[in-house]
Motif scaffolding. Sequence first.
Motif, mmCIF file in Angstrom:
data_model
loop_
_atom_site.group_PDB
_atom_site.id
_atom_site.type_symbol
_atom_site.label_atom_id
_atom_site.label_comp_id
_atom_site.label_asym_id
_atom_site.label_seq_id
_atom_site.Cartn_x
_atom_site.Cartn_y
_atom_site.Cartn_z
ATOM 1 N N PHE A 38 0.948 -1.278 0.167
ATOM 2 C CA PHE A 38 -0.189 0.014 0.024
ATOM 3 C C PHE A 38 0.920 1.330 0.033
ATOM 4 C CE2 PHE A 38 -2.393 -3.089 3.008
ATOM 5 C CZ PHE A 38 -3.278 -3.567 1.984
ATOM 6 N N ASP A 39 0.548 2.045 -0.961
ATOM 7 C CA ASP A 39 1.110 3.500 -0.829
ATOM 8 C C ASP A 39 0.735 4.373 0.536
ATOM 9 O OD1 ASP A 39 0.891 6.783 -1.382
ATOM 10 O OD2 ASP A 39 2.238 5.791 -2.850
ATOM 11 N N PRO A 40 1.971 4.698 1.156
ATOM 12 C CA PRO A 40 1.620 5.472 2.389
ATOM 13 C C PRO A 40 0.918 6.757 2.314
ATOM 14 C CG PRO A 40 4.062 5.118 1.846
ATOM 15 C CD PRO A 40 3.247 4.475 0.753
ATOM 16 N N GLU A 41 0.742 7.308 1.304
ATOM 17 C CA GLU A 41 -0.022 8.508 1.403
ATOM 18 C C GLU A 41 -1.575 8.130 1.171
ATOM 19 O OE1 GLU A 41 1.299 11.814 -1.349
ATOM 20 O OE2 GLU A 41 3.243 11.049 -1.070
ATOM 21 N N ILE A 42 -1.772 7.111 0.351
ATOM 22 C CA ILE A 42 -3.269 6.679 0.058
ATOM 23 C C ILE A 42 -3.495 5.944 1.312
ATOM 24 C CG2 ILE A 42 -4.544 5.066 -1.089
ATOM 25 C CD1 ILE A 42 -2.736 5.783 -3.683
ATOM 26 N N PHE A 43 -2.765 5.234 1.924
ATOM 27 C CA PHE A 43 -3.178 4.702 3.278
ATOM 28 C C PHE A 43 -3.474 5.764 4.119
ATOM 29 C CE2 PHE A 43 -2.743 2.211 7.280
ATOM 30 C CZ PHE A 43 -3.729 1.209 6.922
ATOM 31 N N ASP A 44 -2.878 6.764 4.382
ATOM 32 C CA ASP A 44 -3.255 7.738 5.121
ATOM 33 C C ASP A 44 -4.632 8.496 4.761
ATOM 34 O OD1 ASP A 44 -0.886 7.403 6.915
ATOM 35 O OD2 ASP A 44 0.185 9.069 5.912
ATOM 36 N N VAL A 45 -4.794 8.798 3.682
ATOM 37 C CA VAL A 45 -6.090 9.120 3.303
ATOM 38 C C VAL A 45 -7.200 8.186 3.471
ATOM 39 C CG1 VAL A 45 -7.557 9.739 1.297
ATOM 40 C CG2 VAL A 45 -5.255 10.565 1.468
ATOM 41 N N PHE A 46 -7.027 6.702 3.454
ATOM 42 C CA PHE A 46 -8.062 5.793 3.989
ATOM 43 C C PHE A 46 -8.445 5.850 5.128
ATOM 44 C CE2 PHE A 46 -8.705 1.522 5.299
ATOM 45 C CZ PHE A 46 -9.787 1.246 4.672
ATOM 46 N N LEU A 47 -7.148 6.139 6.208
ATOM 47 C CA LEU A 47 -7.373 6.335 7.320
ATOM 48 C C LEU A 47 -8.323 7.421 7.873
ATOM 49 C CD1 LEU A 47 -4.246 5.066 9.048
ATOM 50 C CD2 LEU A 47 -6.051 3.872 8.886
ATOM 51 N N GLN A 48 -7.986 8.524 7.026
ATOM 52 C CA GLN A 48 -8.803 10.002 7.430
ATOM 53 C C GLN A 48 -10.473 9.466 7.182
ATOM 54 O OE1 GLN A 48 -6.970 13.028 5.278
ATOM 55 N NE2 GLN A 48 -5.132 12.605 6.289
ATOM 56 N N VAL A 49 -10.524 8.786 5.945
ATOM 57 C CA VAL A 49 -11.845 8.612 5.425
ATOM 58 C C VAL A 49 -12.497 7.718 6.521
ATOM 59 C CG1 VAL A 49 -13.254 7.419 3.950
ATOM 60 C CG2 VAL A 49 -11.438 8.976 3.184
ATOM 61 N N LEU A 50 -11.660 6.817 6.950
ATOM 62 C CA LEU A 50 -12.314 5.779 8.111
ATOM 63 C C LEU A 50 -12.873 6.791 9.283
ATOM 64 C CD1 LEU A 50 -10.394 2.638 8.214
ATOM 65 C CD2 LEU A 50 -12.665 2.773 7.286
ATOM 66 N N GLU A 51 -12.042 7.658 9.647
ATOM 67 C CA GLU A 51 -12.326 8.428 10.989
ATOM 68 C C GLU A 51 -13.472 9.368 10.608
ATOM 69 O OE1 GLU A 51 -11.997 9.564 14.526
ATOM 70 O OE2 GLU A 51 -10.817 7.907 13.802
ATOM 71 N N GLU A 52 -13.531 10.003 9.505
ATOM 72 C CA GLU A 52 -14.833 10.852 9.130
ATOM 73 C C GLU A 52 -16.142 10.084 9.153
ATOM 74 O OE1 GLU A 52 -15.103 14.200 8.630
ATOM 75 O OE2 GLU A 52 -13.260 14.290 9.268
ATOM 76 N N GLU A 53 -15.823 8.808 8.656
ATOM 77 C CA GLU A 53 -17.093 7.941 8.565
ATOM 78 C C GLU A 53 -17.402 7.890 9.962
ATOM 79 O OE1 GLU A 53 -17.618 3.633 7.571
ATOM 80 O OE2 GLU A 53 -18.010 4.643 5.513
ATOM 81 N N LYS A 54 -16.744 7.365 10.749
ATOM 82 C CA LYS A 54 -16.895 7.132 12.428
ATOM 83 C C LYS A 54 -17.507 8.138 13.105
ATOM 84 C CE LYS A 54 -14.297 6.145 16.325
ATOM 85 N NZ LYS A 54 -12.745 5.594 16.917
ATOM 86 N N LYS A 55 -17.117 9.471 12.735
ATOM 87 C CA LYS A 55 -17.528 10.719 13.162
ATOM 88 C C LYS A 55 -18.851 10.781 12.755
ATOM 89 C CE LYS A 55 -13.167 13.069 13.804
ATOM 90 N NZ LYS A 55 -12.443 14.141 13.262
ATOM 91 N N LEU A 56 -19.271 10.688 11.455
ATOM 92 C CA LEU A 56 -20.471 11.043 11.028
ATOM 93 C C LEU A 56 -21.729 10.094 11.528
ATOM 94 C CD1 LEU A 56 -19.725 11.571 7.068
ATOM 95 C CD2 LEU A 56 -20.763 13.062 8.923
ATOM 96 N N ASN A 57 -21.019 8.844 11.746
ATOM 97 C CA ASN A 57 -22.042 7.740 12.383
ATOM 98 C C ASN A 57 -22.249 8.202 13.698
ATOM 99 O OD1 ASN A 57 -22.456 6.086 10.142
ATOM 100 N ND2 ASN A 57 -20.535 4.810 10.471
#
Length: 66
Positions: A38-57
Amino acid sequence: MISIADVFDALTTDRPYRKAYSTQEAILIMKSDVGKKFDPEIFDVFLQVLEEEKKLNVEMKIDGQV
């Protein structure tokens, strides 16, 4: 990004041969492949998306929308 999402889905979904890993367990497993599979930058974005989804839920549950 697709490979990251695919692996995450595979790890967090029940399989006939094992139970699904929790989100936290899946992330820990996947972190060992950052820079390899996994590309480190893309993985960081993936983690950010997961965190945002968690906050929205959480916000939706507070507002009674879930």
